[in-house]
Design a protein around this motif. Structure first.
Motif, PDB file in Angstrom:
ATOM      1  N   ASN A 288      41.429  49.210 -49.536  1.00 31.78           N
ATOM      2  CA  ASN A 288      40.822  48.145 -48.738  1.00 31.78           C
ATOM      3  C   ASN A 288      40.776  48.522 -47.262  1.00 31.78           C
ATOM      4  O   ASN A 288      39.774  48.303 -46.576  1.00 31.78           O
ATOM      5  N   SER A 289      41.873  49.086 -46.772  1.00 32.35           N
ATOM      6  CA  SER A 289      41.927  49.450 -45.352  1.00 32.35           C
ATOM      7  C   SER A 289      40.931  50.557 -45.032  1.00 32.35           C
ATOM      8  O   SER A 289      40.371  50.602 -43.927  1.00 32.35           O
ATOM      9  N   ALA A 290      40.696  51.449 -45.988  1.00 35.63           N
ATOM     10  CA  ALA A 290      39.737  52.527 -45.771  1.00 35.63           C
ATOM     11  C   ALA A 290      38.314  51.988 -45.690  1.00 35.63           C
ATOM     12  O   ALA A 290      37.501  52.453 -44.880  1.00 35.63           O
ATOM     13  N   VAL A 291      38.002  50.996 -46.537  1.00 35.78           N
ATOM     14  CA  VAL A 291      36.678  50.371 -46.479  1.00 35.78           C
ATOM     15  C   VAL A 291      36.502  49.668 -45.133  1.00 35.78           C
ATOM     16  O   VAL A 291      35.466  49.815 -44.463  1.00 35.78           O
ATOM     17  N   VAL A 292      37.512  48.920 -44.712  1.00 30.80           N
ATOM     18  CA  VAL A 292      37.445  48.208 -43.432  1.00 30.80           C
ATOM     19  C   VAL A 292      37.332  49.196 -42.272  1.00 30.80           C
ATOM     20  O   VAL A 292      36.582  48.969 -41.308  1.00 30.80           O
ATOM     21  N   ALA A 293      38.053  50.316 -42.356  1.00 36.13           N
ATOM     22  CA  ALA A 293      38.007  51.317 -41.281  1.00 36.13           C
ATOM     23  C   ALA A 293      36.592  51.869 -41.111  1.00 36.13           C
ATOM     24  O   ALA A 293      36.141  52.108 -39.981  1.00 36.13           O
ATOM     25  N   ARG A 294      35.896  52.081 -42.220  1.00 31.63           N
ATOM     26  CA  ARG A 294      34.513  52.560 -42.114  1.00 31.63           C
ATOM     27  C   ARG A 294      33.620  51.499 -41.465  1.00 31.63           C
ATOM     28  O   ARG A 294      32.746  51.814 -40.659  1.00 31.63           O
ATOM     29  N   ILE A 295      33.865  50.240 -41.819  1.00 27.09           N
ATOM     30  CA  ILE A 295      33.066  49.160 -41.234  1.00 27.09           C
ATOM     31  C   ILE A 295      33.320  49.076 -39.730  1.00 27.09           C
ATOM     32  O   ILE A 295      32.379  48.965 -38.924  1.00 27.09           O
ATOM     33  N   ILE A 296      34.592  49.150 -39.317  1.00 27.83           N
ATOM     34  CA  ILE A 296      34.906  49.105 -37.884  1.00 27.83           C
ATOM     35  C   ILE A 296      34.289  50.309 -37.168  1.00 27.83           C
ATOM     36  O   ILE A 296      33.788  50.183 -36.044  1.00 27.83           O
ATOM     37  N   SER A 297      34.308  51.457 -37.822  1.00 25.76           N
ATOM     38  CA  SER A 297      33.726  52.648 -37.180  1.00 25.76           C
ATOM     39  C   SER A 297      32.238  52.452 -36.899  1.00 25.76           C
ATOM     40  O   SER A 297      31.703  53.009 -35.931  1.00 25.76           O
ATOM     41  N   SER A 298      31.574  51.657 -37.733  1.00 25.46           N
ATOM     42  CA  SER A 298      30.136  51.443 -37.543  1.00 25.46           C
ATOM     43  C   SER A 298      29.834  50.580 -36.325  1.00 25.46           C
ATOM     44  O   SER A 298      28.694  50.537 -35.851  1.00 25.46           O
ATOM     45  N   LEU A 299      30.852  49.904 -35.786  1.00 26.94           N
ATOM     46  CA  LEU A 299      30.664  49.064 -34.595  1.00 26.94           C
ATOM     47  C   LEU A 299      30.846  49.894 -33.326  1.00 26.94           C
ATOM     48  O   LEU A 299      31.577  49.515 -32.405  1.00 26.94           O
ATOM     49  N   LYS A 300      30.192  51.026 -33.263  1.00 27.30           N
ATOM     50  CA  LYS A 300      30.405  51.985 -32.178  1.00 27.30           C
ATOM     51  C   LYS A 300      30.150  51.377 -30.808  1.00 27.30           C
ATOM     52  O   LYS A 300      30.971  51.514 -29.892  1.00 27.30           O
ATOM     53  N   GLU A 301      29.022  50.696 -30.643  1.00 28.24           N
ATOM     54  CA  GLU A 301      28.673  50.153 -29.335  1.00 28.24           C
ATOM     55  C   GLU A 301      29.704  49.112 -28.896  1.00 28.24           C
ATOM     56  O   GLU A 301      30.119  49.078 -27.724  1.00 28.24           O
ATOM     57  N   GLU A 302      30.132  48.268 -29.824  1.00 29.84           N
ATOM     58  CA  GLU A 302      31.147  47.273 -29.489  1.00 29.84           C
ATOM     59  C   GLU A 302      32.468  47.944 -29.110  1.00 29.84           C
ATOM     60  O   GLU A 302      33.162  47.504 -28.180  1.00 29.84           O
ATOM     61  N   ARG A 303      32.833  48.994 -29.837  1.00 29.47           N
ATOM     62  CA  ARG A 303      34.095  49.680 -29.544  1.00 29.47           C
ATOM     63  C   ARG A 303      34.061  50.353 -28.170  1.00 29.47           C
ATOM     64  O   ARG A 303      35.061  50.349 -27.445  1.00 29.47           O
ATOM     65  N   VAL A 304      32.916  50.932 -27.828  1.00 30.47           N
ATOM     66  CA  VAL A 304      32.794  51.565 -26.508  1.00 30.47           C
ATOM     67  C   VAL A 304      32.993  50.522 -25.411  1.00 30.47           C
ATOM     68  O   VAL A 304      33.722  50.747 -24.434  1.00 30.47           O
ATOM     69  N   ALA A 305      32.357  49.361 -25.597  1.00 31.19           N
ATOM     70  CA  ALA A 305      32.503  48.294 -24.603  1.00 31.19           C
ATOM     71  C   ALA A 305      33.939  47.784 -24.565  1.00 31.19           C
ATOM     72  O   ALA A 305      34.504  47.564 -23.474  1.00 31.19           O
TER      73      ALA A 305
END
Length: 472
Positions: A283-300
């Protein structure tokens, strides 16, 4: 026109390589692709091979010996249904259709029933190993009526990978209906967890110790000589060595940190929730991929959300490297324990009759999660077929226990330095939860009874209870 032993529909790279694998092992293969030019080009590129070209489904069916056997290698979903609908009017009772794609097991369940009603055989065949595996030997996970397994057993055993330990083919009959695709789905879920754990190990070594790609390649090469010996560790070392020709920098450093997914990991999580199987690492691996896709939000967010003042490890460098190796191994055991426990529960839920020792054995070669310690998993289930959890196996449990101090140290260190380790943390939390005689779920039940009269059980007497929790 010569009679072909088997037909294959769908000549993308996986389909082409499976055709070449079957032909190399002595089978005459009829080939069809919706885009005829793709089929013609493929046949023209392999003169002298035992291939029978077909420009229509009718030609394909007519070219096959009876009972006909057809392997579909098209994109999962509606495309599979469309091919089946085109084939059904052309086939005779007893003919066999096999779906070798990454189909959702519930679609396979539905197709099995629909085709059985028309006196046609259907198998969902999970295939793992990527393009190389398809050509030289994948791990194959077939499910369907047992008699259909006997129709294709020789062929599948011939083209499957062979385990290096004993030379046995990495294929076995797994169970009825959607069993094969269910096992393939869980294989991919474990793969998600495995890849995330390796990525977190890399992140710790890179961020906490400042290691460069060349140093990381050496470390992963060394790790691949021991208990972590596996395909994923092997290719990770190779990835670190690849230099970008244009910039002269390690190519991995230039890859955008947004991980994609095709859905099999998500399906694994969703089905585990449905049947009540805890698989937190996956489950955490699936969520980690989803969070990784939020690149623009993470940069901000990186510009405004503070982290710890200390971001580099100040202790012994080699000691942390060794601890990360031990934590990775223990976390992998935890992840596989979760995946195998899910298979055990699903087998009972869906009446698949899965043999967990056999499943671990056919994952020893050919597939993406192939690893040395799958032999230990096979041995564990051979010793005790009804083993509830791999953590309870004496040998694997001992390996985890020996790694515990390092495992805890790594998770604590990463958290202290602000390095996200969701899969390491989830793997350790699963272990600690599973070994806990008492969990705080008693408080949750009390809360549920307080606000919703959901009732609770007691530790000191039998029965179902409800209380007024307001102060007297």
């Amino acid at each position: 026109m010569p009679q072909a032993n088997i037909g294959l529909i769908g000549l993308a790279v996986m389909g082409q390589n499976l055709v070449l694998n079957m032909e190399r092992n002595g089978y005459t293969v009829a080939v069809y692709n919706r885009t005829t030019s793709t089929m013609e080009k493929f046949v023209a590129e392999h003169p002298g091979k035992k291939l029978v070209p077909a420009t229509t489904l009718e030609e394909l069916v007519q070219s096959l010996e009876r009972p006909r056997k057809i392997l579909i290698m098209v994109k999962a979903g509606p495309a599979v249904d469309a091919v089946i609908q085109g084939l059904v009017p052309l086939l005779e009772p007893g003919d066999l259709i096999m779906d070798g794609g990454n189909s959702f097991y519930r679609d396979t369940e539905r197709r099995s029933k629909e085709l059985a009603a028309q006196n046609l055989n259907f198998m969902g065949v999970g295939i793992s190993g990527g393009e190389e595996g398809a050509l030289w030997g994948p791990s194959i996970m077939p499910g369907g009526p047992r008699e259909t397994w006997e129709m294709v057993r020789d062929l599948l055993e011939a083209i499957a990978a062979k385990a290096p330990e004993d030379g046995k083919p990495c294929v076995a009959y797994l169970g009825p209906r959607g069993a094969g695709h269910y096992v393939k789905m869980v294989h991919n879920g474990i793969e998600y967890g495995d890849m995330q754990l390796i990525a977190e190990a890399y992140d710790i070594l890179q961020r906490a110790l400042g290691l460069e790609a060349a140093e990381l390649a050496e470390i992963f090469d060394q790790w691949n000589q021991g208990e972590l010996d596996s395909f994923l560790i092997e290719i990770t070392a190779k990835i670190f060595r690849r230099i970008d020709e244009e910039t002269g920098r390690p190519l991995v450093d230039l890859v955008l940190d947004k991980a994609a997914q095709k859905g099999t990991g998500k399906w694994t999580s969703q089905d585990a929730f449905d049947i009540g199987a805890p698989i937190p690492t996956i489950n955490s691996a699936v969520v980690a991929r989803i969070i990784s896709s939020l690149k623009e939000e993470r940069v901000a967010a990186s510009k405004v959300l503070p982290g710890p003042a200390q971001t580099r490890y100040e202790g012994d460098k080699q000691a942390l490297i060794d601890a990360v190796r031990q934590a990775l191994y223990a976390s992998k055991i935890s992840a596989y324990a979760q995946g195998m426990a899910l298979l055990r529960m699903a087998s009972a839920e869906y009446d698949y009759g899965l043999n967990l020792a056999e499943i671990a054995a056919i994952w020893r070669a050919g597939c993406i999660i192939r690893a040395r310690f799958l032999n230990r998993i096979t041995q564990a289930f051979n010793r005790k077929p009804d083993l509830a959890n791999l953590l309870l196996d004496e040998e694997l449990g001992k390996a985890v226990a020996e790694s515990l101090p390092a495992w805890r140290h790594v998770v604590q260190t990463a958290v202290g330095l602000g390095i996200p380790v969701p899969a390491f943390s989830a793997s350790l939390a699963y272990y600690d939860s599973y070994r806990s005689e008492r969990l705080p779920a008693n408080l949750i039940q009390a809360q549920r009874d307080f606000f919703g009269a959901h009732t609770y059980e007691r530790v000191d007497r039998e029965g179902i209870f409800h209380s007024n929790w307001e102060p007297a």
